[in-house]
Design an enzyme around this catalytic site. Structure first.
Site, PDB file in Angstrom:
ATOM      1  N   ARG A  90       0.820  -1.215   0.000  1.00 42.59           N
ATOM      2  CA  ARG A  90       0.000   0.000   0.000  1.00 42.59           C
ATOM      3  C   ARG A  90       0.852   1.262   0.000  1.00 42.59           C
ATOM      4  O   ARG A  90       0.306   2.365  -0.030  1.00 42.59           O
ATOM      5  CB  ARG A  90      -0.827   0.021   1.279  1.00 42.59           C
ATOM      6  CG  ARG A  90      -2.294  -0.337   1.097  1.00 42.59           C
ATOM      7  CD  ARG A  90      -2.832  -0.556   2.494  1.00 42.59           C
ATOM      8  NE  ARG A  90      -4.201  -0.244   2.610  1.00 42.59           N
ATOM      9  CZ  ARG A  90      -5.151  -1.164   2.736  1.00 42.59           C
ATOM     10  NH1 ARG A  90      -4.865  -2.442   2.695  1.00 42.59           N
ATOM     11  NH2 ARG A  90      -6.394  -0.799   2.897  1.00 42.59           N
ATOM     12  N   ARG A 129     -21.639  -3.051   3.283  1.00 42.53           N
ATOM     13  CA  ARG A 129     -20.944  -4.332   3.475  1.00 42.53           C
ATOM     14  C   ARG A 129     -21.301  -4.989   4.802  1.00 42.53           C
ATOM     15  O   ARG A 129     -21.289  -4.364   5.848  1.00 42.53           O
ATOM     16  CB  ARG A 129     -19.433  -4.132   3.407  1.00 42.53           C
ATOM     17  CG  ARG A 129     -18.659  -5.381   3.841  1.00 42.53           C
ATOM     18  CD  ARG A 129     -17.218  -5.336   3.517  1.00 42.53           C
ATOM     19  NE  ARG A 129     -16.585  -4.104   3.870  1.00 42.53           N
ATOM     20  CZ  ARG A 129     -15.397  -3.714   3.404  1.00 42.53           C
ATOM     21  NH1 ARG A 129     -14.743  -4.493   2.574  1.00 42.53           N
ATOM     22  NH2 ARG A 129     -14.863  -2.579   3.762  1.00 42.53           N
ATOM     23  N   ARG A 162     -17.961  -3.899   9.751  1.00 42.20           N
ATOM     24  CA  ARG A 162     -16.627  -3.527  10.228  1.00 42.20           C
ATOM     25  C   ARG A 162     -16.658  -2.144  10.872  1.00 42.20           C
ATOM     26  O   ARG A 162     -17.321  -1.247  10.357  1.00 42.20           O
ATOM     27  CB  ARG A 162     -15.635  -3.534   9.058  1.00 42.20           C
ATOM     28  CG  ARG A 162     -15.042  -4.899   8.813  1.00 42.20           C
ATOM     29  CD  ARG A 162     -14.262  -5.008   7.549  1.00 42.20           C
ATOM     30  NE  ARG A 162     -13.346  -3.913   7.261  1.00 42.20           N
ATOM     31  CZ  ARG A 162     -12.560  -3.862   6.186  1.00 42.20           C
ATOM     32  NH1 ARG A 162     -12.577  -4.859   5.325  1.00 42.20           N
ATOM     33  NH2 ARG A 162     -11.761  -2.852   5.975  1.00 42.20           N
ATOM     34  N   ARG A 173     -10.298   6.695   4.866  1.00 39.27           N
ATOM     35  CA  ARG A 173      -9.530   5.603   4.236  1.00 39.27           C
ATOM     36  C   ARG A 173      -9.316   5.908   2.750  1.00 39.27           C
ATOM     37  O   ARG A 173      -8.256   5.607   2.192  1.00 39.27           O
ATOM     38  CB  ARG A 173     -10.254   4.269   4.408  1.00 39.27           C
ATOM     39  CG  ARG A 173     -10.085   3.695   5.819  1.00 39.27           C
ATOM     40  CD  ARG A 173     -11.131   2.652   6.146  1.00 39.27           C
ATOM     41  NE  ARG A 173     -11.155   1.529   5.233  1.00 39.27           N
ATOM     42  CZ  ARG A 173     -12.235   0.772   5.011  1.00 39.27           C
ATOM     43  NH1 ARG A 173     -13.360   1.008   5.657  1.00 39.27           N
ATOM     44  NH2 ARG A 173     -12.175  -0.222   4.172  1.00 39.27           N
TER      45      ARG A 173
HETATM   46  P1  AP5 Z   1     -14.719  -5.989  -0.811  1.00 35.11           P
HETATM   47  O1  AP5 Z   1     -14.389  -7.113  -1.714  1.00 35.11           O
HETATM   48  O2  AP5 Z   1     -14.825  -6.267   0.645  1.00 35.11           O
HETATM   49  O3  AP5 Z   1     -13.730  -4.752  -1.112  1.00 35.11           O
HETATM   50  P2  AP5 Z   1     -12.204  -4.536  -0.751  1.00 35.11           P
HETATM   51  O4  AP5 Z   1     -11.560  -3.906  -1.925  1.00 35.11           O
HETATM   52  O5  AP5 Z   1     -11.611  -5.800  -0.218  1.00 35.11           O
HETATM   53  O6  AP5 Z   1     -12.385  -3.425   0.373  1.00 35.11           O
HETATM   54  P3  AP5 Z   1     -11.768  -3.277   1.826  1.00 35.11           P
HETATM   55  O7  AP5 Z   1     -12.570  -2.164   2.458  1.00 35.11           O
HETATM   56  O8  AP5 Z   1     -11.682  -4.571   2.565  1.00 35.11           O
HETATM   57  O9  AP5 Z   1     -10.335  -2.774   1.477  1.00 35.11           O
HETATM   58  P4  AP5 Z   1      -9.390  -2.040   2.352  1.00 35.11           P
HETATM   59  O10 AP5 Z   1      -8.191  -2.114   1.508  1.00 35.11           O
HETATM   60  O11 AP5 Z   1      -9.769  -0.678   2.789  1.00 35.11           O
HETATM   61  O12 AP5 Z   1      -9.404  -2.854   3.747  1.00 35.11           O
HETATM   62  P5  AP5 Z   1      -8.342  -3.812   4.422  1.00 35.11           P
HETATM   63  O13 AP5 Z   1      -9.073  -4.832   5.155  1.00 35.11           O
HETATM   64  O14 AP5 Z   1      -7.307  -4.226   3.441  1.00 35.11           O
HETATM   65  O15 AP5 Z   1     -16.098  -5.332  -1.330  1.00 35.11           O
HETATM   66  C1  AP5 Z   1     -16.716  -4.280  -0.635  1.00 35.11           C
HETATM   67  C2  AP5 Z   1     -18.243  -4.449  -0.702  1.00 35.11           C
HETATM   68  O16 AP5 Z   1     -18.669  -4.316  -2.044  1.00 35.11           O
HETATM   69  C3  AP5 Z   1     -18.731  -5.829  -0.222  1.00 35.11           C
HETATM   70  O17 AP5 Z   1     -19.988  -5.712   0.390  1.00 35.11           O
HETATM   71  C4  AP5 Z   1     -18.865  -6.616  -1.536  1.00 35.11           C
HETATM   72  O18 AP5 Z   1     -19.800  -7.639  -1.393  1.00 35.11           O
HETATM   73  C5  AP5 Z   1     -19.283  -5.519  -2.518  1.00 35.11           C
HETATM   74  N1  AP5 Z   1     -18.789  -5.738  -3.882  1.00 35.11           N
HETATM   75  C6  AP5 Z   1     -17.576  -6.206  -4.262  1.00 35.11           C
HETATM   76  N2  AP5 Z   1     -17.473  -6.214  -5.610  1.00 35.11           N
HETATM   77  C7  AP5 Z   1     -18.643  -5.740  -6.087  1.00 35.11           C
HETATM   78  C8  AP5 Z   1     -19.151  -5.514  -7.424  1.00 35.11           C
HETATM   79  N3  AP5 Z   1     -18.415  -5.778  -8.516  1.00 35.11           N
HETATM   80  N4  AP5 Z   1     -20.409  -5.009  -7.539  1.00 35.11           N
HETATM   81  C9  AP5 Z   1     -21.167  -4.728  -6.436  1.00 35.11           C
HETATM   82  N5  AP5 Z   1     -20.740  -4.943  -5.165  1.00 35.11           N
HETATM   83  C10 AP5 Z   1     -19.494  -5.431  -4.999  1.00 35.11           C
HETATM   84  O19 AP5 Z   1      -7.593  -2.804   5.423  1.00 35.11           O
HETATM   85  C11 AP5 Z   1      -8.218  -2.361   6.609  1.00 35.11           C
HETATM   86  C12 AP5 Z   1      -7.204  -1.552   7.422  1.00 35.11           C
HETATM   87  O20 AP5 Z   1      -6.089  -2.398   7.806  1.00 35.11           O
HETATM   88  C13 AP5 Z   1      -6.548  -0.370   6.694  1.00 35.11           C
HETATM   89  O21 AP5 Z   1      -7.351   0.796   6.753  1.00 35.11           O
HETATM   90  C14 AP5 Z   1      -5.243  -0.220   7.484  1.00 35.11           C
HETATM   91  O22 AP5 Z   1      -5.471   0.398   8.731  1.00 35.11           O
HETATM   92  C15 AP5 Z   1      -4.860  -1.675   7.762  1.00 35.11           C
HETATM   93  N6  AP5 Z   1      -4.021  -2.220   6.673  1.00 35.11           N
HETATM   94  C16 AP5 Z   1      -4.325  -3.286   5.869  1.00 35.11           C
HETATM   95  N7  AP5 Z   1      -3.360  -3.495   4.977  1.00 35.11           N
HETATM   96  C17 AP5 Z   1      -2.395  -2.569   5.224  1.00 35.11           C
HETATM   97  C18 AP5 Z   1      -1.148  -2.277   4.615  1.00 35.11           C
HETATM   98  N8  AP5 Z   1      -0.686  -2.983   3.567  1.00 35.11           N
HETATM   99  N9  AP5 Z   1      -0.429  -1.231   5.115  1.00 35.11           N
HETATM  100  C19 AP5 Z   1      -0.853  -0.523   6.199  1.00 35.11           C
HETATM  101  N10 AP5 Z   1      -2.039  -0.756   6.798  1.00 35.11           N
HETATM  102  C20 AP5 Z   1      -2.810  -1.764   6.323  1.00 35.11           C
END
Ligand code: AP5
Length: 222
Positions: A90, A129, A162, A173
């Protein structure tokens, strides 16, 4: 020879949804940094407690913490055939650390699948979600709700929202994504391995495009 793929895109773009399906369709292992942090938090580990404050504010967890966690995780035998990275890297520092580590293991990132989705759609997806506490299945109150409110269709588990999916934190975010993660698009474009997919389309269509983009890198056709 392993195949390694990064799913890049803003919060709510569908990275987790697509990565789960791709992992079922291929021999690749799904590694999601956010899921690893949430699991650590559930287990009450030091890592989980450290990540909590950042996640609740919608900030990125410090690079060295994420990098150590991921680089250690991908040494597991179930990652030997390759990895689908979801939510990592990221930042540029994370991308460089991943590359260096892979090079040490005679491996590399083969392709970066970038999901582009407009902001208003992202915020709606995040707001709607719902995730199953038991099996991790994901639903959306706007796009595909579960049949019984609050209950997982797949396993009967309870659904939850969440804590970082509140409107205010989701907006932050997105700001963090634009400032710190978006530069990776150009970074991978320069390497000639970025493949953009319209993440606004239906889930099945996006999956088909991803499989097409991955076809030449997978050991056997899926
Ligand atoms: P979903 O598939 O859940 O989307 P996503 O891209 O995985 O979204 P996230 O919110 O999980 O991503 P994120 O990167 O912010 O969170 P993460 O957990 O990595 O889909 C979303 C919704 O849409 C669902 O309801 C789904 O059903 C629906 N949907 C999907 N596709 C669709 C379509 N085509 N049409 C209609 N609906 C659809 O990170 C969380 C936190 O962890 C960060 O904020 C940070 O604090 C920390 N973190 C994680 N990774 C790092 C890193 N590498 N570096 C630093 N901090 C980190």
């Amino acid at each position: 020879m392993s195949t390694n793929v990064i799913l890049l895109g803003p919060p709510g773009a569908g990275k987790g949804t697509q990565a789960k399906t791709l992992a079922e369709q291929t021999s690749l292992s799904h590694v999601a940094s956010g899921d690893l942090f949430r699991a650590a938090l559930r287990d009450g580990t030091e890592l989980g407690m450290l990540a909590k404050s950042y996640m609740e504010r919608g900030e990125l967890v410090p690079d060295e913490v994420v990098i150590n966690m991921i680089l250690e995780h991908i040494q597991a035998p179930d990652c030997a055939a390759g990895v689908i990275f979801d939510g990592f890297p990221r930042t540029r520092e994370q991308a460089v650390a991943l590359e260096e580590s892979m090079a040490q293991h005679q491996s590399k990132i083969d392709v970066v699948l970038y999901l582009s989705v407009p902001n208003d759609v992202l915020l709606r997806r995040i707001a709607g979600r719902q995730t199953c506490k038991t099996c991790g299945a994901t639903y959306n109150t706007y796009y595909f709700p579960c049949h019984r409110p609050g209950i997982c269709d797949a396993c009967g588990g309870k659904l939850y929202q969440r804590s970082d999916d509140s409107h205010e934190t989701a907006q932050h975010r997105l700001d963090v994504y634009f400032a710190q993660t978006m530069p990776l698009i150009e970074y991978y474009q320069r390497q000639g391995i970025l493949h953009e997919i319209d993440g606004q389309r239906e889930i099945v269509w996006v999956n088909e495009m991803m499989l097409k983009a991955l076809d030449q890198y997978l050991p056997t056709s899926v």
